[in-house]
Design a protein around this motif. Structure first.
Motif, PDB file in Angstrom:
ATOM      1  N   LEU A  47      -2.025  27.135  10.062  1.00 49.77           N
ATOM      2  CA  LEU A  47      -2.836  26.848  11.241  1.00 49.77           C
ATOM      3  C   LEU A  47      -4.311  27.173  11.033  1.00 49.77           C
ATOM      4  CD1 LEU A  47      -0.479  27.855  14.174  1.00 49.77           C
ATOM      5  CD2 LEU A  47      -0.851  25.614  13.139  1.00 49.77           C
ATOM      6  N   ASP A  48      -4.618  28.133  10.154  1.00 55.19           N
ATOM      7  CA  ASP A  48      -6.026  28.452   9.901  1.00 55.19           C
ATOM      8  C   ASP A  48      -6.719  27.378   9.051  1.00 55.19           C
ATOM      9  OD1 ASP A  48      -4.870  29.039   7.437  1.00 55.19           O
ATOM     10  OD2 ASP A  48      -5.645  31.087   7.334  1.00 55.19           O
ATOM     11  N   GLN A  49      -5.989  26.382   8.587  1.00 56.00           N
ATOM     12  CA  GLN A  49      -6.552  25.265   7.827  1.00 56.00           C
ATOM     13  C   GLN A  49      -6.743  24.029   8.704  1.00 56.00           C
ATOM     14  OE1 GLN A  49      -3.207  25.316   5.039  1.00 56.00           O
ATOM     15  NE2 GLN A  49      -4.676  25.722   3.390  1.00 56.00           N
ATOM     16  N   LEU A  50      -6.561  24.159   9.991  1.00 55.56           N
ATOM     17  CA  LEU A  50      -6.536  23.013  10.893  1.00 55.56           C
ATOM     18  C   LEU A  50      -7.850  22.236  10.930  1.00 55.56           C
ATOM     19  CD1 LEU A  50      -4.414  21.659  12.570  1.00 55.56           C
ATOM     20  CD2 LEU A  50      -5.078  23.076  14.499  1.00 55.56           C
ATOM     21  N   SER A  51      -8.968  22.911  10.860  1.00 52.89           N
ATOM     22  CA  SER A  51     -10.256  22.197  10.873  1.00 52.89           C
ATOM     23  C   SER A  51     -10.384  21.286   9.664  1.00 52.89           C
ATOM     24  CB  SER A  51     -11.424  23.189  10.908  1.00 52.89           C
ATOM     25  OG  SER A  51     -11.439  23.877  12.135  1.00 52.89           O
ATOM     26  N   GLN A  52      -9.971  21.767   8.506  1.00 51.66           N
ATOM     27  CA  GLN A  52     -10.013  20.957   7.284  1.00 51.66           C
ATOM     28  C   GLN A  52      -9.064  19.754   7.407  1.00 51.66           C
ATOM     29  OE1 GLN A  52      -8.809  23.081   3.765  1.00 51.66           O
ATOM     30  NE2 GLN A  52      -8.729  21.227   2.526  1.00 51.66           N
ATOM     31  N   ILE A  53      -7.873  19.978   7.925  1.00 50.19           N
ATOM     32  CA  ILE A  53      -6.896  18.905   8.104  1.00 50.19           C
ATOM     33  C   ILE A  53      -7.447  17.856   9.065  1.00 50.19           C
ATOM     34  CG2 ILE A  53      -4.594  18.362   9.038  1.00 50.19           C
ATOM     35  CD1 ILE A  53      -4.644  19.778   6.286  1.00 50.19           C
ATOM     36  N   ALA A  54      -8.078  18.306  10.139  1.00 48.08           N
ATOM     37  CA  ALA A  54      -8.643  17.381  11.125  1.00 48.08           C
ATOM     38  C   ALA A  54      -9.688  16.477  10.480  1.00 48.08           C
ATOM     39  CB  ALA A  54      -9.247  18.166  12.288  1.00 48.08           C
ATOM     40  N   GLU A  55     -10.548  17.033   9.660  1.00 50.00           N
ATOM     41  CA  GLU A  55     -11.573  16.230   8.994  1.00 50.00           C
ATOM     42  C   GLU A  55     -10.950  15.239   8.021  1.00 50.00           C
ATOM     43  OE1 GLU A  55     -15.005  18.258   7.508  1.00 50.00           O
ATOM     44  OE2 GLU A  55     -15.081  19.579   9.257  1.00 50.00           O
ATOM     45  N   GLU A  56      -9.928  15.682   7.285  1.00 54.67           N
ATOM     46  CA  GLU A  56      -9.242  14.770   6.358  1.00 54.67           C
ATOM     47  C   GLU A  56      -8.572  13.625   7.114  1.00 54.67           C
ATOM     48  OE1 GLU A  56      -6.700  16.594   3.380  1.00 54.67           O
ATOM     49  OE2 GLU A  56      -8.022  18.344   3.315  1.00 54.67           O
ATOM     50  N   LEU A  57      -7.922  13.934   8.217  1.00 53.12           N
ATOM     51  CA  LEU A  57      -7.285  12.891   9.018  1.00 53.12           C
ATOM     52  C   LEU A  57      -8.314  11.905   9.541  1.00 53.12           C
ATOM     53  CD1 LEU A  57      -4.635  14.799  11.150  1.00 53.12           C
ATOM     54  CD2 LEU A  57      -4.195  13.083   9.396  1.00 53.12           C
ATOM     55  N   LEU A  58      -9.383  12.422  10.100  1.00 55.49           N
ATOM     56  CA  LEU A  58     -10.421  11.556  10.661  1.00 55.49           C
ATOM     57  C   LEU A  58     -10.940  10.582   9.609  1.00 55.49           C
ATOM     58  CD1 LEU A  58     -12.139  10.813  13.088  1.00 55.49           C
ATOM     59  CD2 LEU A  58     -13.712  12.650  12.448  1.00 55.49           C
ATOM     60  N   GLY A  59     -11.099  11.058   8.400  1.00 51.14           N
ATOM     61  CA  GLY A  59     -11.553  10.192   7.318  1.00 51.14           C
ATOM     62  C   GLY A  59     -10.499   9.215   6.827  1.00 51.14           C
ATOM     63  N   SER A  60      -9.245   9.428   7.209  1.00 54.93           N
ATOM     64  CA  SER A  60      -8.146   8.577   6.756  1.00 54.93           C
ATOM     65  C   SER A  60      -7.722   7.523   7.771  1.00 54.93           C
ATOM     66  CB  SER A  60      -6.917   9.442   6.428  1.00 54.93           C
ATOM     67  OG  SER A  60      -7.209  10.348   5.401  1.00 54.93           O
ATOM     68  N   PHE A  61      -8.090   7.713   9.032  1.00 54.43           N
ATOM     69  CA  PHE A  61      -7.664   6.755  10.059  1.00 54.43           C
ATOM     70  C   PHE A  61      -8.213   5.366   9.750  1.00 54.43           C
ATOM     71  CE2 PHE A  61      -7.640  10.424  13.343  1.00 54.43           C
ATOM     72  CZ  PHE A  61      -6.340  10.757  13.010  1.00 54.43           C
ATOM     73  N   THR A  62      -7.362   4.367   9.935  1.00 54.85           N
ATOM     74  CA  THR A  62      -7.788   2.979   9.753  1.00 54.85           C
ATOM     75  C   THR A  62      -7.873   2.243  11.076  1.00 54.85           C
ATOM     76  OG1 THR A  62      -5.517   2.236   9.393  1.00 54.85           O
ATOM     77  CG2 THR A  62      -6.788   2.862   7.437  1.00 54.85           C
ATOM     78  N   HIS A  63      -7.406   2.881  12.131  1.00 53.21           N
ATOM     79  CA  HIS A  63      -7.463   2.289  13.476  1.00 53.21           C
ATOM     80  C   HIS A  63      -8.026   3.316  14.446  1.00 53.21           C
ATOM     81  CE1 HIS A  63      -4.203  -0.004  11.486  1.00 53.21           C
ATOM     82  NE2 HIS A  63      -4.801  -1.007  12.089  1.00 53.21           N
ATOM     83  N   LYS A  64      -8.553   2.830  15.553  1.00 49.15           N
ATOM     84  CA  LYS A  64      -9.075   3.719  16.579  1.00 49.15           C
ATOM     85  C   LYS A  64      -7.996   4.162  17.564  1.00 49.15           C
ATOM     86  CE  LYS A  64     -13.955   2.823  16.930  1.00 49.15           C
ATOM     87  NZ  LYS A  64     -15.006   2.364  17.846  1.00 49.15           N
ATOM     88  N   THR A  65      -6.815   3.584  17.477  1.00 48.38           N
ATOM     89  CA  THR A  65      -5.687   4.034  18.290  1.00 48.38           C
ATOM     90  C   THR A  65      -4.789   4.875  17.401  1.00 48.38           C
ATOM     91  OG1 THR A  65      -5.775   2.076  19.706  1.00 48.38           O
ATOM     92  CG2 THR A  65      -3.713   3.319  19.690  1.00 48.38           C
ATOM     93  N   VAL A  66      -4.600   6.136  17.807  1.00 48.26           N
ATOM     94  CA  VAL A  66      -3.817   7.077  17.005  1.00 48.26           C
ATOM     95  C   VAL A  66      -2.761   7.707  17.905  1.00 48.26           C
ATOM     96  CG1 VAL A  66      -3.870   9.081  15.480  1.00 48.26           C
ATOM     97  CG2 VAL A  66      -5.880   7.575  15.619  1.00 48.26           C
ATOM     98  N   LEU A  67      -1.504   7.606  17.477  1.00 47.28           N
ATOM     99  CA  LEU A  67      -0.383   8.166  18.219  1.00 47.28           C
ATOM    100  C   LEU A  67      -0.012   9.506  17.611  1.00 47.28           C
ATOM    101  CD1 LEU A  67       1.852   4.954  18.399  1.00 47.28           C
ATOM    102  CD2 LEU A  67      -0.128   5.574  19.798  1.00 47.28           C
ATOM    103  N   PHE A  68       0.183  10.511  18.449  1.00 41.18           N
ATOM    104  CA  PHE A  68       0.527  11.853  18.002  1.00 41.18           C
ATOM    105  C   PHE A  68       1.924  12.182  18.487  1.00 41.18           C
ATOM    106  CE2 PHE A  68      -4.000  11.626  17.917  1.00 41.18           C
ATOM    107  CZ  PHE A  68      -4.390  12.398  16.831  1.00 41.18           C
ATOM    108  N   ARG A  69       2.821  12.433  17.533  1.00 40.47           N
ATOM    109  CA  ARG A  69       4.212  12.745  17.875  1.00 40.47           C
ATOM    110  C   ARG A  69       4.586  14.115  17.320  1.00 40.47           C
ATOM    111  NH1 ARG A  69       7.163   7.161  16.111  1.00 40.47           N
ATOM    112  NH2 ARG A  69       6.787   8.105  14.075  1.00 40.47           N
ATOM    113  N   GLY A  70       5.451  14.786  18.052  1.00 41.80           N
ATOM    114  CA  GLY A  70       5.933  16.089  17.630  1.00 41.80           C
ATOM    115  C   GLY A  70       6.540  16.795  18.819  1.00 41.80           C
ATOM    116  N   GLU A  71       7.390  17.753  18.536  1.00 41.21           N
ATOM    117  CA  GLU A  71       8.055  18.447  19.628  1.00 41.21           C
ATOM    118  C   GLU A  71       7.052  19.288  20.418  1.00 41.21           C
ATOM    119  OE1 GLU A  71      10.407  22.104  18.246  1.00 41.21           O
ATOM    120  OE2 GLU A  71      10.278  20.865  16.439  1.00 41.21           O
ATOM    121  N   MET A  72       7.469  19.721  21.596  1.00 37.54           N
ATOM    122  CA  MET A  72       6.650  20.582  22.440  1.00 37.54           C
ATOM    123  C   MET A  72       6.232  21.816  21.644  1.00 37.54           C
ATOM    124  SD  MET A  72       5.529  20.858  25.614  1.00 37.54           S
ATOM    125  CE  MET A  72       6.622  20.016  26.730  1.00 37.54           C
TER     126      MET A  72
END
Length: 143
Positions: free
Chosen positions: A9-34
């Motif tokens: 969880l302390d790596q979340l900012s880095q993961i967020a930046e990597e994801l943002l750079g990887s998105f190919t669409h402006k619609t992003v669905l987030f799935r996962g349990e509560m």
């Protein structure tokens, strides 16, 4: 191609930046349990997009609007939706055609009615402090 990326969880900012750079669409669905961290990840992505707004879960409002340097982001939380028709009562079709970013939590009820052209982020809890994440883009899985 499928890869699973594990992170603390302390790596979340880095993961967020990597994801943002990887998105190919402006619609992003987030799935996962509560409690898997969907809203927390979205908050970090919005920070990477340099939002000036305070980010909160739209659990009760169903949608929040944020302004970022990368454009406007509409953040949906569809957990409380009981009937997929409720989303259309919000004017959802207008959001789909606005060319802004759409981050949608709990998309399971509407995924079959979404037009093509979205990325999917699946989050799984590994432990209290770690998660695994899978990013699906154009029917290929990247991490």
């Amino acid at each position: 191609m499928q890869k699973v990326f594990s992170y603390q969880l302390d790596q979340l900012s880095q993961i967020a930046e990597e994801l943002l750079g990887s998105f190919t669409h402006k619609t992003v669905l987030f799935r996962g349990e509560m409690g898997s961290g969907k809203t927390t990840l979205i908050k970090k992505i919005l920070e990477a997009m340099e939002t000036l707004d305070k980010v909160q879960s739209p659990s009760f409002s169903l949608v929040n609007e944020y302004h970022t340097k990368a454009g406007t982001v509409f953040h949906f939380d569809l957990y409380r939706i009981e009937d997929p028709n409720e989303i259309w009562d919000l004017g959802f079709e207008d959001y789909l055609t606005c060319n802004d970013w759409l981050f949608i939590e709990w998309p399971e009820q509407i995924i079959d009615i979404l037009p093509s052209g979205f990325d999917i982020v699946d989050i799984k809890i590994k432990s209290e402090l770690s998660r695994s994440l899978k990013l699906t883009i154009d029917k290929e899985v990247l991490t």
